[in-house]
Design an enzyme around this catalytic site. Sequence first.
Site, PDB file in Angstrom:
ATOM      1  N   LYS A  34      20.113 135.444 -20.313  1.00  0.00           N
ATOM      2  CA  LYS A  34      20.546 135.558 -18.917  1.00  0.00           C
ATOM      3  C   LYS A  34      22.052 135.800 -18.854  1.00  0.00           C
ATOM      4  CE  LYS A  34      20.919 130.511 -18.655  1.00  0.00           C
ATOM      5  NZ  LYS A  34      20.250 129.274 -18.210  1.00  0.00           N
ATOM      6  N   TYR A 256      55.199 132.053 -14.619  1.00  0.00           N
ATOM      7  CA  TYR A 256      55.123 131.534 -13.253  1.00  0.00           C
ATOM      8  C   TYR A 256      55.264 130.017 -13.241  1.00  0.00           C
ATOM      9  CZ  TYR A 256      53.350 136.034 -11.627  1.00  0.00           C
ATOM     10  OH  TYR A 256      53.203 137.353 -11.311  1.00  0.00           O
TER      11      TYR A 256
HETATM   12  C1  LIG Z   1      19.996 128.574 -19.468  1.00  0.00           C
HETATM   13  C2  LIG Z   1      18.697 127.944 -19.779  1.00  0.00           C
HETATM   14  C3  LIG Z   1      18.335 127.620 -21.106  1.00  0.00           C
HETATM   15  C4  LIG Z   1      19.299 127.737 -22.257  1.00  0.00           C
HETATM   16  O1  LIG Z   1      20.183 126.645 -22.261  1.00  0.00           O
HETATM   17  P1  LIG Z   1      21.283 126.448 -23.422  1.00  0.00           P
HETATM   18  O2  LIG Z   1      21.930 125.161 -23.106  1.00  0.00           O
HETATM   19  O3  LIG Z   1      22.226 127.600 -23.297  1.00  0.00           O
HETATM   20  O4  LIG Z   1      20.546 126.467 -24.702  1.00  0.00           O
HETATM   21  C5  LIG Z   1      17.062 127.144 -21.337  1.00  0.00           C
HETATM   22  N1  LIG Z   1      16.187 126.971 -20.309  1.00  0.00           N
HETATM   23  C6  LIG Z   1      16.512 127.237 -19.037  1.00  0.00           C
HETATM   24  C7  LIG Z   1      15.519 126.992 -17.962  1.00  0.00           C
HETATM   25  C8  LIG Z   1      17.769 127.723 -18.726  1.00  0.00           C
HETATM   26  O5  LIG Z   1      18.094 127.981 -17.448  1.00  0.00           O
END
Ligand SMILES: *Cc1c(COP(=O)(O)O)cnc(C)c1O
Length: 373
Positions: A34, A256
């Site tokens: 994702k 800054y």
């Molecule tokens: C993002 C996500 C994962 C992966 O989680 P990590 O901590 O990056 O391993 C697994 N399951 C779901 C439902 C997620 O949204």
Amino acid sequence: MRPILATISLAALRHNLAVVKKYAPSAKIMAVVKANGYGHGLIDVAQGLNTADGFAVLGLNEAIDLREAGFEQTVLLLEGVFNAEELSVAASFAIDVVVHSVPQIEMLERAHLAKPVCVHLKINTGMNRLGFTPSDFLKALSRLDACKNVATITLMTHFATADEDVGIASALQTFQNTTHGVHYPVSLANSAAILRYPESHTNIANNSWVRPGIMLYGASPIGGLPAAQFELKPVMQLTSEIISVQILQAGESVGYGNRFTATKTTRVGIVACGYADGYPRHAGQDAFNVESVAKNQYDTPIVVANKMTRTLGRVSMDMLFCDLTEIPEANIGAPVELWGNHVSVDVVAETAGTVGYELLCAVSKRVPFKVIY
Ligand SMILES: *Cc1c(COP(=O)(O)O)cnc(C)c1O
């Protein structure tokens, strides 16, 4: 060309996938890609992970991109579909869907699909974000079980505290109580659970899954535990160069807000990387209270000309500053590693009060990417 670059190592992805396999040898691997592969580039990441059994994304567009790039393994929509039309399209591309709500069950019951879809029925075991409560679970399961548009069912939950001291015991118990007596593949473990809680992925039904995300990218899911401790390799190297050098005399400041003031003659390197590239503005001396700033604590590590040094002052939109006093050979053009093999993204994140996940996802569009195979 401006010298900033994100280099993505597919070899590191393959290595990290092998680490997942080592920890969870009996599960199928749903690589979580994702957010554009956690900021690394969806299709490139999928290429590096092409021996994974499945890919999990959020948007239907990402799922279709994977199919159109030729990936034939399972592709899962982690929030499911948002309307009936998406469901038809998902079915036509053989994309699996999470089902976490009653309206999503109703869509399945009313649909006329090209072919039935595989569903991952989400159970809320304490995250209280998505999913059916334990008391609503059996009703949801029996509706899906009776639905002609459902091909297979996998039972899924997501742990709220796999990366915290309290762990997953209570959520896992809730899951086991809720699903007692029904026999389906399960999908439970994220990276933290894969690494810390074998009970979430051993002795599970055939065709069960683990869902690693962050560990595939070589960052740590658990605060205070470096990724290297699990033999994970960083997939992204964020690099740039020194584009100017300034000599500060004692009492002079840089950047800054004059957030760094030299107490002795200090050689300052100006790096072509700023918060508009995705480097956290709150790193180092802007992150903490005035007293810690005054003591120059919480400097963020940075590597220049292969030597470890620290950032100075406040990160600006396009540039940041580092201490070259002990690196006299570093001049304009000297190579800089913002994060990668020598500086963990998790350490940069920690000094900015956040996690590696956020920094990796936030590398901005103006940064060129280069993939190495
Ligand atoms: C993002 C996500 C994962 C992966 O989680 P990590 O901590 O990056 O391993 C697994 N399951 C779901 C439902 C997620 O949204």
